[in-house]
Scaffold this motif. Structure first.
Motif, mmCIF file in Angstrom:
data_model
loop_
_atom_site.group_PDB
_atom_site.id
_atom_site.type_symbol
_atom_site.label_atom_id
_atom_site.label_comp_id
_atom_site.label_asym_id
_atom_site.label_seq_id
_atom_site.Cartn_x
_atom_site.Cartn_y
_atom_site.Cartn_z
ATOM 1 N N VAL A 72 20.558 -6.358 46.073
ATOM 2 C CA VAL A 72 21.463 -5.730 47.032
ATOM 3 C C VAL A 72 22.892 -6.083 46.640
ATOM 4 C CG1 VAL A 72 19.772 -5.849 48.894
ATOM 5 C CG2 VAL A 72 21.401 -7.718 48.584
ATOM 6 N N PRO A 73 23.875 -5.316 47.106
ATOM 7 C CA PRO A 73 25.265 -5.671 46.801
ATOM 8 C C PRO A 73 25.582 -7.069 47.304
ATOM 9 C CG PRO A 73 25.125 -3.466 47.719
ATOM 10 C CD PRO A 73 23.757 -4.071 47.861
ATOM 11 N N TRP A 74 26.289 -7.845 46.504
ATOM 12 C CA TRP A 74 26.584 -9.244 46.808
ATOM 13 C C TRP A 74 28.080 -9.436 46.978
ATOM 14 C CZ3 TRP A 74 24.642 -13.585 48.475
ATOM 15 C CH2 TRP A 74 25.341 -14.763 48.265
ATOM 16 N N VAL A 75 28.441 -10.217 47.965
ATOM 17 C CA VAL A 75 29.831 -10.559 48.199
ATOM 18 C C VAL A 75 29.992 -12.053 47.964
ATOM 19 C CG1 VAL A 75 31.721 -10.593 49.853
ATOM 20 C CG2 VAL A 75 30.059 -8.716 49.884
ATOM 21 N N ASP A 76 30.778 -12.424 46.978
ATOM 22 C CA ASP A 76 30.962 -13.843 46.671
ATOM 23 C C ASP A 76 31.731 -14.546 47.782
ATOM 24 O OD1 ASP A 76 29.720 -14.214 44.136
ATOM 25 O OD2 ASP A 76 31.321 -13.011 43.252
ATOM 26 N N LEU A 77 31.525 -15.840 47.886
ATOM 27 C CA LEU A 77 32.288 -16.627 48.841
ATOM 28 C C LEU A 77 33.769 -16.558 48.497
ATOM 29 C CD1 LEU A 77 30.038 -19.809 49.130
ATOM 30 C CD2 LEU A 77 30.155 -17.857 50.673
ATOM 31 N N ARG A 78 34.593 -16.457 49.510
ATOM 32 C CA ARG A 78 36.025 -16.260 49.281
ATOM 33 C C ARG A 78 36.709 -17.508 48.747
ATOM 34 N NH1 ARG A 78 36.882 -10.905 48.878
ATOM 35 N NH2 ARG A 78 35.852 -9.809 50.564
ATOM 36 N N GLU A 79 36.254 -18.634 49.180
ATOM 37 C CA GLU A 79 36.906 -19.882 48.775
ATOM 38 C C GLU A 79 35.927 -20.776 48.048
ATOM 39 O OE1 GLU A 79 39.860 -20.068 52.670
ATOM 40 O OE2 GLU A 79 38.512 -21.725 52.193
ATOM 41 N N HIS B 248 10.011 -22.358 45.484
ATOM 42 C CA HIS B 248 11.278 -22.539 46.195
ATOM 43 C C HIS B 248 11.649 -21.269 46.953
ATOM 44 C CE1 HIS B 248 15.095 -24.589 46.884
ATOM 45 N NE2 HIS B 248 15.721 -23.464 46.594
ATOM 46 N N PHE B 249 11.469 -20.123 46.325
ATOM 47 C CA PHE B 249 11.791 -18.856 46.984
ATOM 48 C C PHE B 249 10.821 -18.593 48.132
ATOM 49 C CE2 PHE B 249 11.371 -14.240 47.428
ATOM 50 C CZ PHE B 249 12.692 -13.885 47.650
ATOM 51 N N ALA B 250 9.526 -18.899 47.934
ATOM 52 C CA ALA B 250 8.543 -18.686 48.987
ATOM 53 C C ALA B 250 8.843 -19.559 50.205
ATOM 54 C CB ALA B 250 7.138 -18.968 48.460
ATOM 55 N N CYS B 251 9.248 -20.799 49.960
ATOM 56 C CA CYS B 251 9.608 -21.691 51.072
ATOM 57 C C CYS B 251 10.805 -21.165 51.844
ATOM 58 C CB CYS B 251 9.901 -23.095 50.550
ATOM 59 S SG CYS B 251 8.449 -24.007 49.993
ATOM 60 N N SER B 252 11.747 -20.564 51.138
ATOM 61 C CA SER B 252 12.914 -20.003 51.819
ATOM 62 C C SER B 252 12.513 -18.852 52.735
ATOM 63 C CB SER B 252 13.954 -19.535 50.797
ATOM 64 O OG SER B 252 13.487 -18.417 50.068
ATOM 65 N N LEU B 253 11.522 -18.062 52.325
ATOM 66 C CA LEU B 253 11.032 -16.984 53.188
ATOM 67 C C LEU B 253 10.359 -17.554 54.433
ATOM 68 C CD1 LEU B 253 9.510 -14.442 50.621
ATOM 69 C CD2 LEU B 253 11.780 -14.423 51.686
ATOM 70 N N VAL B 254 9.598 -18.646 54.269
ATOM 71 C CA VAL B 254 8.946 -19.282 55.413
ATOM 72 C C VAL B 254 9.994 -19.815 56.383
ATOM 73 C CG1 VAL B 254 7.448 -21.176 56.140
ATOM 74 C CG2 VAL B 254 6.871 -19.846 54.104
ATOM 75 N N PHE C 27 24.024 -25.457 57.758
ATOM 76 C CA PHE C 27 23.659 -25.681 56.356
ATOM 77 C C PHE C 27 22.552 -24.735 55.905
ATOM 78 C CE2 PHE C 27 25.062 -30.340 57.024
ATOM 79 C CZ PHE C 27 26.381 -29.979 56.781
ATOM 80 N N ILE C 28 21.559 -24.506 56.760
ATOM 81 C CA ILE C 28 20.462 -23.606 56.392
ATOM 82 C C ILE C 28 20.972 -22.187 56.219
ATOM 83 C CG2 ILE C 28 18.354 -22.529 57.261
ATOM 84 C CD1 ILE C 28 17.507 -25.182 58.359
ATOM 85 N N PHE C 29 21.850 -21.748 57.107
ATOM 86 C CA PHE C 29 22.427 -20.412 56.946
ATOM 87 C C PHE C 29 23.181 -20.308 55.625
ATOM 88 C CE2 PHE C 29 26.122 -17.600 57.329
ATOM 89 C CZ PHE C 29 25.496 -16.393 57.627
ATOM 90 N N ALA C 30 23.966 -21.340 55.297
ATOM 91 C CA ALA C 30 24.714 -21.331 54.038
ATOM 92 C C ALA C 30 23.778 -21.347 52.841
ATOM 93 C CB ALA C 30 25.667 -22.530 53.981
ATOM 94 N N LEU C 31 22.670 -22.091 52.931
ATOM 95 C CA LEU C 31 21.713 -22.160 51.825
ATOM 96 C C LEU C 31 21.013 -20.820 51.619
ATOM 97 C CD1 LEU C 31 20.181 -25.692 52.467
ATOM 98 C CD2 LEU C 31 21.470 -24.981 50.449
ATOM 99 N N ILE C 32 20.631 -20.161 52.709
ATOM 100 C CA ILE C 32 20.001 -18.858 52.580
ATOM 101 C C ILE C 32 20.982 -17.849 51.994
ATOM 102 C CG2 ILE C 32 19.023 -16.923 53.889
ATOM 103 C CD1 ILE C 32 17.774 -18.933 55.783
ATOM 104 N N PHE C 33 22.218 -17.902 52.453
ATOM 105 C CA PHE C 33 23.245 -16.967 51.995
ATOM 106 C C PHE C 33 23.527 -17.143 50.505
ATOM 107 C CE2 PHE C 33 27.766 -15.737 51.536
ATOM 108 C CZ PHE C 33 27.682 -14.427 51.967
ATOM 109 N N THR C 34 23.761 -18.373 50.080
ATOM 110 C CA THR C 34 24.066 -18.611 48.670
ATOM 111 C C THR C 34 22.813 -18.520 47.801
ATOM 112 O OG1 THR C 34 23.825 -21.004 49.049
ATOM 113 C CG2 THR C 34 26.046 -20.075 49.203
ATOM 114 N N GLY C 35 21.658 -18.942 48.346
ATOM 115 C CA GLY C 35 20.428 -18.879 47.562
ATOM 116 C C GLY C 35 20.009 -17.467 47.239
ATOM 117 N N PHE C 36 20.188 -16.565 48.185
ATOM 118 C CA PHE C 36 19.857 -15.170 47.899
ATOM 119 C C PHE C 36 20.785 -14.595 46.842
ATOM 120 C CE2 PHE C 36 19.737 -10.581 48.786
ATOM 121 C CZ PHE C 36 18.359 -10.381 48.711
#
Length: 265
Positions: free
Chosen positions: A82-89, A226-232, A31-40
């Motif tokens: 940076v270039p962004w790739v949307d989720l496929r599904e 919120h963004f600063a917490c994501s960096l931490v 979930f954290i990986f997905a949140l970082i990926f979509t949040g960025f």
């Protein structure tokens, strides 16, 4: 007659991680990986960060000058795009029921995905907290003892951590002081703050709880926090993975899969 060396005693193993903790740990990792990926990806919709309640206004707050949009409010930080790739599904329609709004954004799919994973992370985190409290994990493994509450002990553990000198034998039954303070800060300070500021950014919060953003000093301050917490959190994950490898990759991974941890000698 050649002397026979005595066999070394087998390594002592302790049951460190219960089943609920192990399951929620691996789910949290996803979930954290997905949140970082979509949040960025959401950050890339409007990279500057602000303080207060002004900024990131794609309506009247953006002026058209010579055909180009300009944000009239000064930003405190501009996140590189940076270039962004949307989720496929696309995720299930349940995400809309959980509070995803499709307003004030240019690409609602990214927000829907992000908030969907945020709800899953919240529910999974509550299960982790309940399991940790019920099993005494926080009391036995994470809570610093009285003898730990000294600057000398903290400085010694910190210096050992920097030199990659990890606890062995009986000392390895619980985390060292640096681990305890780090885990407690992430679990009970950084992640709750990130969740609160994240949910405070939802558009329906303006109507349901308009006072909530003022608690954090404005909507844009919430976004910056919120963004600063994501960096931490991202920095914590990188250090955590490095420590897992350096302190005994097989032993650490095995303990998080089976629950049994072999005390290093």
């Amino acid at each position: 007659m050649q002397a026979v060396e005595p066999e070394a005693p087998p390594q002592e193993a302790i049951y460190r991680h219960g089943r609920a903790v192990r399951v929620t740990h691996w789910l949290n990792a996803f979930f954290i990986f997905a949140l970082i990926f979509t949040g960025f990806g959401i950050t890339q919709l409007h990279a500057p960060l602000y303080l207060g309640d002004a900024g990131q206004d794609w309506g009247a707050g953006i002026e058209e000058i010579n055909g180009a949009a300009r944000d009239p409010y000064p930003s405190i930080l501009h996140v590189p795009q940076v270039p962004w790739v949307d989720l496929r599904e696309k995720l299930p329609a349940m995400a809309d029921f959980l509070g995803t709004a499709e307003v004030y954004v240019r690409n609602p799919t990214r927000v829907r995905d992000h908030i969907f994973f945020a709800w899953l992370f919240l529910f999974n985190g509550l299960v982790y907290l309940a399991a940790g409290l019920a099993s005494g994990r926080f009391r036995t493994l994470l809570r610093p003892s009285r003898r730990d509450l000294s600057w000398r002990k903290f400085a010694r553990d910190f210096w050992d951590h920097v030199r990659l000198r990890f606890h062995k034998g009986g000392e390895a039954r619980s985390y060292n002081l640096i681990q305890k303070y780090t885990y407690l800060t992430i679990i009970f300070v950084v992640l709750p703050l990130q969740l609160l500021t994240g949910f405070g950014l939802l558009p329906w919060m303006d109507a349901g709880m308009p006072w909530f953003k003022d608690v954090f000093g404005g909507r844009q301050t919430m976004r910056t926090i919120h963004f600063a917490c994501s960096l931490v959190v991202a920095a914590f994950i990188l250090v955590h993975l490095a420590m897992v490898v350096l302190s005994g990759f097989r032993n650490n991974i095995r303990s998080m899969i089976t629950g049994w941890y072999r005390l290093p000698r």
